[in-house]
Design a protein around this motif. Structure first.
Motif, short mmCIF file in Angstrom:
data_model
loop_
_atom_site.label_atom_id
_atom_site.label_comp_id
_atom_site.label_asym_id
_atom_site.label_seq_id
_atom_site.Cartn_x
_atom_site.Cartn_y
_atom_site.Cartn_z
N ASN A 167 2.57 -2.98 -4.69
CA ASN A 167 3.01 -2.87 -3.05
C ASN A 167 2.85 -1.38 -2.70
OD1 ASN A 167 4.21 -5.33 -3.02
ND2 ASN A 167 6.48 -4.49 -3.85
N LEU A 168 2.77 -0.37 -3.55
CA LEU A 168 2.50 1.04 -3.28
C LEU A 168 1.03 0.91 -2.74
CD1 LEU A 168 3.04 3.97 -2.93
CD2 LEU A 168 2.68 4.31 -5.50
N LEU A 169 -0.05 0.43 -3.51
CA LEU A 169 -1.53 0.59 -3.31
C LEU A 169 -1.82 -0.21 -2.25
CD1 LEU A 169 -4.24 1.43 -4.35
CD2 LEU A 169 -4.04 -0.88 -5.96
N GLN A 170 -1.09 -1.43 -1.92
CA GLN A 170 -1.27 -2.22 -0.75
C GLN A 170 -1.05 -1.37 0.50
OE1 GLN A 170 -2.67 -5.07 -0.93
NE2 GLN A 170 -3.15 -5.21 1.30
N LEU A 171 0.14 -0.80 0.61
CA LEU A 171 0.65 0.16 1.72
C LEU A 171 -0.28 1.33 1.93
CD1 LEU A 171 4.67 0.26 1.06
CD2 LEU A 171 3.41 -1.19 2.92
N ARG A 172 -1.02 1.82 0.78
CA ARG A 172 -1.61 3.06 0.95
C ARG A 172 -3.13 2.56 1.51
NH1 ARG A 172 -1.71 8.01 2.12
NH2 ARG A 172 -3.55 9.28 1.25
N LEU A 173 -3.43 1.31 0.95
CA LEU A 173 -4.69 0.72 1.51
C LEU A 173 -4.64 0.60 3.19
CD1 LEU A 173 -6.06 -1.21 -1.35
CD2 LEU A 173 -6.96 0.56 -0.57
N VAL A 174 -3.64 -0.07 3.39
CA VAL A 174 -3.14 -0.30 4.97
C VAL A 174 -3.35 0.76 5.82
CG1 VAL A 174 -1.71 -1.31 6.49
CG2 VAL A 174 -2.17 -2.57 4.65
N GLU A 175 -2.66 1.88 5.31
CA GLU A 175 -2.51 2.90 5.97
C GLU A 175 -3.95 3.75 6.13
OE1 GLU A 175 -0.50 7.54 5.45
OE2 GLU A 175 0.14 6.11 4.20
N LEU A 176 -4.56 3.90 4.99
CA LEU A 176 -6.18 4.10 5.24
C LEU A 176 -6.85 3.43 6.08
CD1 LEU A 176 -6.87 5.25 1.45
CD2 LEU A 176 -6.54 6.78 3.08
N GLU A 177 -6.76 2.19 6.09
CA GLU A 177 -7.54 1.53 6.76
C GLU A 177 -7.34 1.60 8.39
OE1 GLU A 177 -6.94 -2.95 6.55
OE2 GLU A 177 -8.75 -3.56 7.72
N LYS A 178 -6.01 1.96 8.86
CA LYS A 178 -5.40 2.30 10.07
C LYS A 178 -6.07 3.54 10.26
CE LYS A 178 -0.88 -0.12 10.37
NZ LYS A 178 0.50 0.08 10.26
N GLN A 179 -6.09 4.61 9.30
CA GLN A 179 -6.77 5.84 9.73
C GLN A 179 -8.42 5.88 10.17
OE1 GLN A 179 -5.83 8.61 6.50
NE2 GLN A 179 -3.59 8.56 6.80
N LEU A 180 -8.95 4.76 9.29
CA LEU A 180 -10.31 4.65 9.43
C LEU A 180 -10.57 3.92 10.90
CD1 LEU A 180 -11.43 3.43 5.96
CD2 LEU A 180 -11.96 5.56 7.01
N LEU A 181 -9.58 2.91 11.29
CA LEU A 181 -9.87 2.45 12.53
C LEU A 181 -9.63 3.38 13.51
CD1 LEU A 181 -8.23 -1.11 11.90
CD2 LEU A 181 -10.58 -0.60 12.05
N ARG A 182 -8.96 4.32 13.59
CA ARG A 182 -8.35 5.33 14.48
C ARG A 182 -9.54 6.23 14.62
NH1 ARG A 182 -2.95 5.26 12.41
NH2 ARG A 182 -3.48 7.09 11.14
N LYS A 183 -10.06 6.58 13.76
CA LYS A 183 -11.33 7.41 13.54
C LYS A 183 -12.34 6.85 13.96
CE LYS A 183 -13.34 11.33 12.73
NZ LYS A 183 -12.86 12.39 13.29
N VAL A 184 -12.95 5.57 13.86
CA VAL A 184 -13.86 4.90 14.54
C VAL A 184 -13.66 4.60 16.07
CG1 VAL A 184 -15.04 2.58 14.48
CG2 VAL A 184 -14.55 3.36 12.43
N THR A 185 -12.54 4.47 16.24
CA THR A 185 -12.29 4.44 17.88
C THR A 185 -12.51 5.73 18.54
OG1 THR A 185 -10.40 2.73 17.29
CG2 THR A 185 -10.28 3.60 19.54
#
Length: 439
Positions: A167-185
């Protein structure tokens, strides 16, 4: 357990000896197997294993398997944490502004900033940055799939994957994915804004350069330095609501007038409005207009007469209209010839004073509210106005270039004409012979 076994053997030995219970107490001790009577058959059962021992053995095996699994998962999670820390560092570097101060470029004489690659191995170009971030995200997803395969292997071996770590790893990956999407935007938005700003700056620069080129061309042709004050023309090349000329002089009250001008236009449909005079309360006091497929019309106090003249061929033509308040009589001339006339055009109406003369636009209110659809497109010159009806010979002498008679109310002088709108110019006029139809 062994004491219990020896006690049972002792009871079996006593019973086998056939001794009755006499109420006496006996001391039971261990009897070796060789000391038993042959007639006493004792069946030795295998020592039963308790359920606790089986569970203990099974638990020991499970613990060993779990220990191996945890070691594998610990190694994998260590790699993942290293990747996450590396990516977090890169994102922080990318989001933070450069701390390097500006440096003065002595060679170019300007302030510049050192450009460093704040993303490490991620390129500064927005397209390259997006591509690199996408590759990094794909790598994380591949590693997540690898973890899921490890989880499937652990499940097949009977050892559950630690849910907290997953669960911890999954949450961390989801957070990183959101950060990457924000950066791309953000990168896409910055790229769009930069493109828009560049396009606007380019358009502004081109507009300024075009105006400068036109001004230089005007100066090279002698604009503003005419051979004589009346030898210039007003050029209105586009159908807009902001290109026009304005006569600085106003009109007195008049009971007759003659309006003459040189006109050149090939606009279609209709040349527009070359002349417009409006006064307070009546914007159409004197208007010369051609709109749509209608012929040129003369409006006086909003009354209309259609003129039998045509000037749409893109060549210079000399046009005059004469009018008197007596019975509203009017005449129209083209290139020195009388084309026709009529009466009852605003009969007994005096031309009101104190108005505004506009060249190239039709006034809806005095001096303004222009309509681009009624704008004049072409060139005008020697627009003169008299407060009387000229004789046909006077009109013909101006049309065939044998004489030039300035108007006694409005004369065509460079100082009397103001030009409005970028694109409208006063330019030198061709010589009169070049304006004749047979030229």
């Amino acid at each position: 357990m062994f004491s219990l076994l020896y006690g049972l053997l002792c009871l079996l030995a006593l019973n086998c000896r056939g001794q009755p219970d006499d109420g006496k107490r006996y001391i039971c001790r261990a009897v070796p197997m060789s000391g038993l009577d042959a007639g006493c058959q004792v069946t030795l059962l295998p020592e039963p294993r308790g359920r606790g021992e089986e569970e203990e053995e099974e638990l020991r095996n499970t613990v060993m398997q779990l220990r191996e699994t945890i070691l594998l998962q610990k190694e994998t999670i260590g790699r993942q944490l290293g990747t996450i820390n590396e990516l977090t560092t890169k994102l922080s570097l990318c989001a933070s502004p450069s701390d390097d101060g500006g440096k003065y470029d002595r060679g170019g004489g300007s302030w510049t900033k050192d450009r460093h690659n704040t993303m490490g191995d991620v390129p500064r170009d927005p397209n390259g940055t997006v591509e690199s971030l996408g590759k990094t995200m794909q790598g994380l997803k591949d590693r997540l799939e690898s973890l899921e395969q490890h989880q499937m292997w652990a499940n097949s071996s009977g050892t559950p994957f630690p849910s907290e770590l997953r669960n911890l790893l999954q949450l961390r990956l989801v957070e990183l994915e959101k950060q990457l999407l924000r950066k791309v935007t953000n990168l896409e938005t910055e790229k769009t804004m930069f493109s828009n700003a560049t396009a606007a700056y380019r358009m502004k620069t081109e507009s300024t350069l075009n105006a400068l080129v036109e001004r230089i061309s005007e100066l090279e042709k002698g604009g503003g330095d005419f051979k004589s004050p009346e030898q210039f023309k007003l050029s209105l090349p586009q159908r807009t609501n902001y290109l026009y000329g304005r006569i600085t002089k106003s009109l007195p009250e008049m009971y007759a007038f003659t309006l003459c001008m040189w006109i050149k236009s090939s606009a279609s449909p209709g040349i527009g409005t070359p002349f417009s005079y409006g006064v307070p309360g009546q914007a159409n006091e004197i208007v010369l207009i051609e709109w749509g497929n209608n012929p040129i019309e003369l409006l006086i106090n909003d009354k209309v007469a259609q003129l039998p003249v045509s000037v749409r061929d893109g060549r210079w033509h000399h046009v005059c209209v004469a009018w008197t308040t007596r019975d509203g009589q009017w005449e129209a001339f083209q290139d020195g010839e009388r084309m026709g006339g009529g009466d009852n055009l605003a009969a007994w109406h005096p031309i009101k004073p104190g108005g505004v003369i506009i060249l190239g636009q039709e006034q809806d209110v005095v001096g303004g509210r222009f309509d681009a659809g009624q704008a004049f497109v072409g060139e005008l010159s020697q627009v003169n106005l008299w407060d009387r009806v000229l004789r046909p010979a006077e009109i013909q002498s101006m049309a065939n270039c044998t004489a030039y008679v300035p108007g006694n109310v409005v004369s065509w002088l460079a100082s009397n004409v103001e030009v409005f709108g970028r694109g409208a110019f006063k330019r030198p006029l061709e010589v009169c012979q070049d304006r004749l139809p047979n030229a």
